[in-house]
Design an enzyme around this catalytic site. Structure first.
Site, PDB file in Angstrom:
ATOM      1  N   GLU A   1     -18.673 -24.413 -59.944  1.00  0.00           N
ATOM      2  CA  GLU A   1     -19.835 -23.879 -60.666  1.00  0.00           C
ATOM      3  C   GLU A   1     -19.405 -23.357 -62.040  1.00  0.00           C
ATOM      4  OE1 GLU A   1     -22.391 -21.205 -58.260  1.00  0.00           O
ATOM      5  OE2 GLU A   1     -22.470 -19.968 -60.061  1.00  0.00           O
TER       6      GLU A   1
ATOM      7  N   CYS B   1     -17.564 -19.460 -56.383  1.00  0.00           N
ATOM      8  CA  CYS B   1     -16.593 -18.514 -56.959  1.00  0.00           C
ATOM      9  C   CYS B   1     -15.261 -18.710 -56.266  1.00  0.00           C
ATOM     10  CB  CYS B   1     -17.026 -17.079 -56.689  1.00  0.00           C
ATOM     11  SG  CYS B   1     -18.464 -16.636 -57.596  1.00  0.00           S
TER      12      CYS B   1
END
Ligand code: ACO
Ligand code: ZN
Length: 519
Positions: free
Chosen positions: A409, A375
């Site tokens: 991601e 993140c």
């Protein structure tokens, strides 16, 4: 003839505040309704209904009335309010509105099959090439920087065709763009056990919140994407946070303790990220809290910018508080508190009072999919100043030290995709522009060489070249054509990137977490 609507709409028996004659054009039972000429009242505006709603706008701007879905309604001290989601806009623009902003005469009742549409703007699919990439990877790619016969697309005009955010009301209110929502993949199998925090101690598990995710372990990723949103997690629960000198309006739900959802400001210690319910509590906390920088090791410092590496297992409380804070601005990921498998890289800006958090990214200690970022976040007061790209640049610098390629991601958020696209484009173009001709021939480079130089994963390199529309197939070879105009535009954009990562200032040795046996 009066229809009995009460069985469909529980509020219809109540006294209505406003009465409109509905056009009823899109009501559930269209034909019947048109004949009846039912009066639409605010009582009929219930969860799941859709209608045009006036968006909050800045003074002197033209009114906008996009279609919105009612997610909730509340009545406090006689004041009725509706929580609305603008259908074609990112959820961060969702808000509570008063009845005068609803165009009730165009009310559409919920249909069984109706679901809030989500546009796919960013996902793993977007960063993958649409044409077979093997050929591209294996052949030498020729870079043609002369004025050539093949089309010479301008880099920035292509890039600017990405969702333009600057004209949005929210963009003007602190850098919040309004691109359509990213479509998230169901990822139920990737979840970790959540630990809920007690507000006072912040280190003991407390009452689980409605958003408690299922207890299945997940394989990888930090904040797994999720479809199983319930109505509670769709509604922003924290009104404002105060962090250091900034007051910030959250964008999304984050599972802070319920007591904090009923107050107007949550105060957060900018150094340890502990949250408290009042300024007094914060002041009391500050007398005890000695931190003036994030915990962990300072692994990078240049001028006023530092990076701290924090181990999610060793500094659990800080890492959990960081995740809670991050969730306020990250929608497409669900929060998990098992921070052990992660490292957190917090970027700070130094002044006489200390090292102030600007943003961070998290990274799995071991990633089976070679993700180098889980993140990433720039706190809103610092957004759109180049810090996001600096965080991204740092993440690739770590990958270079590890001798690996990496990728963020998936799925990426809309703003995440914009930032990565921009970083990838500039990084790859920088290499192409600086290639030197060999023996008077056009300069040559392989995709693999670009990957090695940048640590950007192959798929991302190829998708970026394709996105920039630079690749042409010519006489059995792939040729990249850069016009002088696109080179100039690129050079101007690079000149604007004032703060850059300086590898010499990174003092870090990668750890082989697989060998350690324990995170
Ligand atoms: N509208 C239009 N363009 C934008 C916007 C916006 N609101 N925000 C960033 N950009 C573009 C910038 O124009 C810039 O491109 P350019 O230099 O080519 O013009 C590029 O994105 C990067 O801008 P920065 O100023 O370096 O990035 P910023 O500090 O604003 O941070 C970030 C970007 C981290 C994505 C930030 O918007 C953020 O924290 N958003 C909320 C959390 C989030 O969505 N994180 C990404 C999730 S994906 C993942 O975690 C792997
Ligand atoms: Zn503190």
């Amino acid at each position: 003839m009066a229809a009995d609507w009460s069985k469909y709409f529980p509020y219809t028996n109540q006294t209505s505040c406003f009465i409109f004659y509905s056009s009823l054009s899109k009501m559930a039972d269209d034909k019947e309704n048109k004949k009846i000429g039912l009066k639409t009242t605010l009582d009929m505006v219930v969860e799941g209904c859709r209608l045009p709603v006036k968006m909050s706008i800045l003074p002197n701007e033209e009114e906008e009335w996009p279609l919105a879905e009612i997610l909730s309604r509340k009545e406090e001290k006689g004041k009725l309010e509706f929580y609305v989601h603008y259908i074609d806009f990112n959820k961060r623009l969702d808000e509570w509105v008063l009845p005068d902003r609803l165009r009730v005469e165009e009310l559409q009742f919920p249909r069984k099959d109706q679901k809030t549409p989500q546009k796919q703007t960013s996902s793993a699919a977007n960063s993958r090439p649409t044409t077979p990439d093997r050929e591209l990877q294996e052949k030498k790619t020729t870079v043609d920087r002369s004025e050539s016969d093949s089309p010479s697309p301008s880099l920035l005009s292509k890039k600017l065709s990405l969702p333009e955010q600057t004209s949005s009301p929210a963009a003007k209110l602190g850098g919040q763009g309004q691109t359509p929502q990213s479509q998230t993949k169901s990822n139920a199998g990737r979840k970790r056990k959540a630990i809920f925090l007690d507000e006072d101690s912040q280190d003991a598990p407390a009452t689980p919140q409605p958003s408690a995710p299922p207890q299945q372990p997940r394989q990888t990723g930090s904040m797994s994407s999720s479809h199983d949103e319930n109505i509670i997690t769709r509604i922003k629960n924290i009104e404002t946070i105060e962090l250091g000198k900034y007051r910030i309006k959250p964008w999304y739900f984050s599972p802070y303790p319920p007591e904090l959802t009923t107050i107007s400001i949550v105060f957060i210690c900018e150094f340890c990220l502990k949250y408290v319910k009042s300024r007094k509590c914060l002041e009391r906390h500050r007398t005890k809290c000695t931190l003036r920088h994030p915990p962990g090791n300072e692994i990078y410092r240049k001028s006023t910018i530092s990076f701290f590496e924090i181990d999610g297992r060793k500094n659990k409380m800080y890492s959990q508080n960081l995740c809670l804070l991050a969730k306020l601005f990250l929608d497409h990921k669900t929060l998990y508190y098992d921070t052990d498998p992660f490292l957190f890289y917090v970027m700070t800006e130094y002044d006489i009072k200390g090292f102030h958090i600007v943003g961070f990214f998290s990274k799995e200690k071991e990633s089976t999919e070679d993700y180098n970022v889980a993140c990433i976040l720039t706190l809103p007061p610092y957004q759109r100043k180049g810090y996001g790209k600096l965080l991204i640049e740092f993440s690739y610098e770590l990958s270079k030290f590890e001798g690996k390629t990496g990728s963020p991601e998936k799925p990426l958020s809309d703003l995440g995709l914009l930032s990565y696209r921009s970083y990838w484009s500039q990084t790859i173009l920088e290499i192409l522009v600086n290639l030197k001709p060999e023996n008077g021939e056009r300069p040559q480079v392989t995709i693999n060489e670009i990957c090695e130089l940048t640590s950007i994963r192959k798929e991302d390199v190829i998708s970026t070249l394709q996105h920039l529309n630079l690749i042409n197939y010519y006489k059995g070879q792939y040729i990249i054509t850069l016009s002088q105009e696109s080179i100039d535009t690129h050079n101007r954009a690079m000149a604007k990137r004032k703060i850059r990562i300086d590898a010499k200032c990174l003092h870090w040795t990668p750890k082989d977490w697989a060998k350690r046996g324990k995170w």
